[in-house]
Design an enzyme around this catalytic site. Structure first.
Site, PDB file in Angstrom:
ATOM      1  CG  ASP A 488      58.852 -10.259  16.893  1.00 52.65           C
ATOM      2  OD1 ASP A 488      60.044 -10.513  16.697  1.00 52.65           O
ATOM      3  OD2 ASP A 488      58.446  -9.209  17.430  1.00 52.65           O
TER       4      ASP A 488
HETATM    5  C1  GLC Z   1      56.835  -5.233  16.640  1.00 56.97           C
HETATM    6  C2  GLC Z   1      58.192  -5.386  17.307  1.00 56.97           C
HETATM    7  C3  GLC Z   1      59.294  -5.421  16.273  1.00 56.97           C
HETATM    8  C4  GLC Z   1      58.987  -6.471  15.228  1.00 56.97           C
HETATM    9  C5  GLC Z   1      57.623  -6.234  14.606  1.00 56.97           C
HETATM   10  C6  GLC Z   1      57.226  -7.296  13.603  1.00 56.97           C
HETATM   11  O1  GLC Z   1      56.740  -3.969  16.069  1.00 56.97           O
HETATM   12  O2  GLC Z   1      58.443  -4.319  18.188  1.00 56.97           O
HETATM   13  O3  GLC Z   1      60.519  -5.677  16.892  1.00 56.97           O
HETATM   14  O4  GLC Z   1      59.985  -6.431  14.247  1.00 56.97           O
HETATM   15  O5  GLC Z   1      56.653  -6.208  15.625  1.00 56.97           O
HETATM   16  O6  GLC Z   1      56.977  -8.540  14.192  1.00 56.97           O
END
Ligand code: GLC
Length: 803
Positions: A488
């Site tokens: 993210d």
């Molecule tokens: C968190 C989120 C997940 C994402 C990860 C990496 O665990 O819940 O959806 O892929 O972060 O950013």
């Protein structure tokens, strides 16, 4: 016995027993059924909700609270003669000296035993499988030879409605509470006369009713009650010294405004060495019921015998859930995880998403589509019916063009479209994993609406998701990263719509390949040809432009500059581009070897593989949030367990079983928490991340429980280490074990049959199979179609070694 300085596992690994309550963080557990439940800490803390922790919170948790973990579900006992009082869950009377404290976190329940002032208290918290209620079941034993007069105070702060509103608008929110005491049923009846169900924070207050009533009662005769937090606690006091308890005087306040609490008082006499069982119950009933007490069979429920039965049902439920898989390996920690805690954590992530935890306060995320479609991996063996229903529900958030909302909230069907490039691709992932387990092709013909307009069959949803992902690529064939991908925090790589994700290319290729068996099954040769062509294009482009010499690049920015290359001083190498180059099958063997070796060299830590190296120390606007996070934590260079788990998978696929096993073992919370005062979070479940050596708090874990790590660690171990591999056609056996394992056994249900696997490894190999016998007959190692067996029990005996 597996232990640390704060506690240990029971011999059957079914409970984690905390013996010192002053743990480095509150250590949580969950109690829930399909609608009602929440988290419960080892001090009685946590919160409850019905269906949605944001929109329909039942009890209150104070965020960022000092002292930690308040308020909670408290039962305080007071000795009427000495005036001393204490909590049965340690908090909130934590300054008292208890003679004994022991908390047992089991599956779906938490029991806390204390001894103090000559009284043993055992309080067990659980949520019945079939009632939207929570039960705090208590046994008190008089350890002295004298008769004792005791007062019992049970209380919890109520929220009743929108939890976000409770934080941002509580002074106004409290004009709508309504609590009275029903004498006939000896029950506090509480409700709220409005309900904020806005899809976002808004000054507009919806003029609607909270649709529920909350009942709070005791199986003991009630001698006093309070509905007012202020009255019960008193001025300038806290949960640890409520004025009502100090003075033994309940105000019997029925409120029509104010902060609500449900508090009850009862009085008991305990004979010398005598004991008593009683319980407090909190239940939610629909206001629309004409006879709500009858609706929940309240008089029956209030009997301690009924509650004992309900508790047995909870145990039974979890026995069944855990019964689908069992392993007996030479490593007790692996057995504890695969037989109990990893499986259990999968059930928690399936139902709590990333939305109901101490580190996920239930206010923001709702259910993530990306997370949901991965979480089914952990539930599908034990409960394919629930997975089927969940898939059909989640598909309603996909758009007609194949894209999807990123997340959704259960009670309002609202969510956000964030344009993360990977999110739609998890849809086919989940569907195929469901089919691999069940071969229930009928799901593909179900019709599900699109979020914007029209509807389509599940198969059409699947095809659209992949075609959308293909359409969202650049001319040379790399997926546009858009607002980020699985990571993210890579959110500023492609704001202009040009930036590309290399991991996304591998993931897209993997997903395309994963569908081929299904496309063949459906004779959908058009789609198959289209997608095969694109797979080949991805293979070409990734190997032509994404190889950096020793490893694969991670992305390209809007201006064409790469991300994740040796030429930079920070963020040189990212784990996901290496692992998925192998998982997708796109990396040629020599590059696969190099990429994984570089990963080990640069990203290896004692707790697993870190996500990126070197962590960003300077903000880079053309990369994103990752570079704003402190180095060594979260996505900026922590051992992000979810990503680290894929290294295990990639190494096995690449034939390096020993490295895979090494990292699998290091990542087990029972190992990475060896220094528990540094690690801090629960040692019985995976945390989202463990701080890497790039931060001074190295080895500190955070965001325990709610992480995709749970399902991946479970299924990588079960499918790839133990070796039960599922596909549409059936099951294959392919163990990949460390050479020092001489023998192991495992069992698994699959499509209505039970497979009993024994693997012997006399020569100390890893994977090569010398002999495979099914029900005593030597066979070639290929896919087993279970329909060809009439027996329900099937034995599989494997001897590893050279032919
Ligand atoms: C968190 C989120 C997940 C994402 C990860 C990496 O665990 O819940 O959806 O892929 O972060 O950013």
């Amino acid at each position: 016995m597996i232990n640390n300085k704060y506690g240990h596992f029971t011999d059957d690994h079914r409970e984690f027993v905390i013996t010192d309550p002053r743990t480095p963080r509150p250590w949580f557990n969950y109690m829930w059924n399909e609608h009602y439940g929440g988290l419960i800490s080892h001090t009685g803390g946590g919160f409850s909700f019905l269906d949605c922790p944001r929109d329909n919170r039942i009890t209150r948790m104070r965020y960022n609270c000092l002292p930690w973990d308040r308020p909670g579900r408290y039962v305080i006992v007071k000795d009427s003669v000495t005036g001393k009082f204490w909590s049965l869950s340690w908090a909130p009377t934590i300054d008292l000296k208890y003679d004994k404290y022991e908390c047992r976190h089991g599956q779906g329940y938490t029991s806390i035993t204390t001894e103090i002032n000559g009284i043993r208290g055992e309080i067990t918290y659980f949520v019945p499988t079939d009632v939207n209620a929570e039960v705090w079941k208590v046994k008190l034993t008089n350890l002295t030879g004298e008769k004792r007069s005791l007062e019992i105070y049970s209380f919890t702060e109520l929220m009743m409605g929108n939890a976000l509103n409770d934080i941002i608008n509580q002074p106004n929110d409290k004009h709508f509470t309504d609590i009275h005491f029903d004498k006939a049923y000896e029950t506090l009846v509480s409700t709220r006369r409005y309900w904020v169900l806005n899809k976002k924070v808004s000054v507009v207050q919806p003029n609607i009713d909270w649709k529920y009533k909350l009942y709070f009662t005791s199986t003991l005769p009630v001698t006093g009650f309070d509905g007012s937090l202020d009255k019960f606690i008193g001025r300038w006091r806290s949960e640890s010294n409520p004025v009502s308890i100090e003075t033994s005087t309940m105000n019997n306040t029925e409120i029509t405004a104010g902060d609500p609490i449900a508090a009850l008082q009862s009085k008991i006499e305990l004979n010398a060495n005598g004991s008593i069982d009683f319980a407090t119950i909190l239940a939610i009933v629909p206001k629309s019921e004409e006879q709500p007490f009858e609706f929940v069979k309240w008089k029956e429920l209030k009997k301690i015998e009924t509650l004992q039965t309900k508790f047995q049902q909870v145990k039974q439920h979890w026995n069944e859930y855990l019964g689908h898989v069992s392993v007996e390996t030479p490593d007790e920690k692996i057995n504890a995880m695969l037989n109990v805690w990893n499986q259990y954590q999968c059930a928690v992530t399936f139902d709590m998403a990333r939305n109901s935890g101490y580190y996920h306060g239930g206010l923001l995320f709702g259910t993530g589509i990306r997370d949901q479609f991965q979480d089914i991996l952990g539930m599908v063996i034990a409960n394919p019916e629930r997975v089927r229903a969940r898939l059909l529900n989640a598909l309603r958030f996909q758009f007609k063009n194949g894209s999807t909302l990123h997340n959704f909230f259960k009670m309002t069907d609202s969510g956000e479209k964030t344009n993360h490039s990977d999110t739609p691709l998890w849809i086919p992932f989940g569907i195929i994993e469901y089919l691999n387990e069940t071969a229930d092709y009928s799901i593909l013909e179900e019709t599900v609406r699109f979020y914007d307009e029209g509807s389509g069959t599940v198969y059409e949803h699947l095809v659209k998701a992949l075609d959308f992902a293909i359409s969202a690529t650049t001319e040379r064939g790399l997926p546009k990263i858009m607002n980020g991908d699985w990571n993210d925090t890579l959110d500023h790589i492609g704001p202009l719509g040009k930036g590309e994700t290399v991991w996304g290319a591998f993931f897209l290729a993997y997903m395309l390949k994963k569908t081929f068996e299904l496309l063949d099954h459906r004779n959908d040769s058009d789609t198959r040809q289209r997608w095969e062509k694109f797979y080949a294009k991805l293979e070409k482009v990734t190997n032509e432009v994404c190889w950096d010499g020793e490893w694969y690049l991670r992305a390209f920015r809007d201006n064409g500059e790469s991300v994740g290359s040796k030429k930079y001083k920070q963020g040189k190498i990212f784990i996901n581009a290496q692992t998925w180059s192998v998982i997708s099958g796109l990396a040629p063997k020599d590059r696969a070897d190099k990429a994984l070796q570089s990963t080990k060299n640069h990203l290896g830590t004692p707790y697993g593989i870190q996500i990126v190296w070197p962590s960003y120390t300077e903000v880079e606007d053309t990369i994103g949030l990752i570079s704003r996070c402190v180095p060594g934590k979260k996505e900026n260079g922590a051992v992000f367990n979810h990503a680290s788990s894929w290294f295990i998978l990639a190494s096995i696929i690449n034939g390096d079983v020993e490295s895979a096993f090494d990292i699998y073992t290091k990542m087990l919370p029972l190992n990475s928490s060896a220094n528990i005062d540094r690690y801090e979070t629960e040692p019985y479940v995976f945390a989202e991340y463990v701080t890497s050596p790039d931060h001074e708090t190295e080895n500190q874990a955070s965001h325990s429980w709610l992480t995709g790590t749970a399902v991946w660690m479970y299924r990588i171990a079960l499918d790839y280490i133990i070796g039960f591999r599922t596909s549409l056609k059936g099951i294959t056996f392919a163990p990949n074990i460390p050479s020092h394992w001489k023998i192991f056994k495992a069992e698994r249900t699959f499509r209505g049959k039970r497979f009993f696997l024994t693997v012997k490894n006399p020569e100390g190999g890893n994977s090569t199979i010398r002999s495979l016998k099914i029900n005593g007959k030597e066979v070639e190692n290929s896919v087993i179609d279970v329909a060809s067996f009439t027996e329900s029990n099937i034995t599989v005996e494997i001897i590893l070694g050279k032919k």
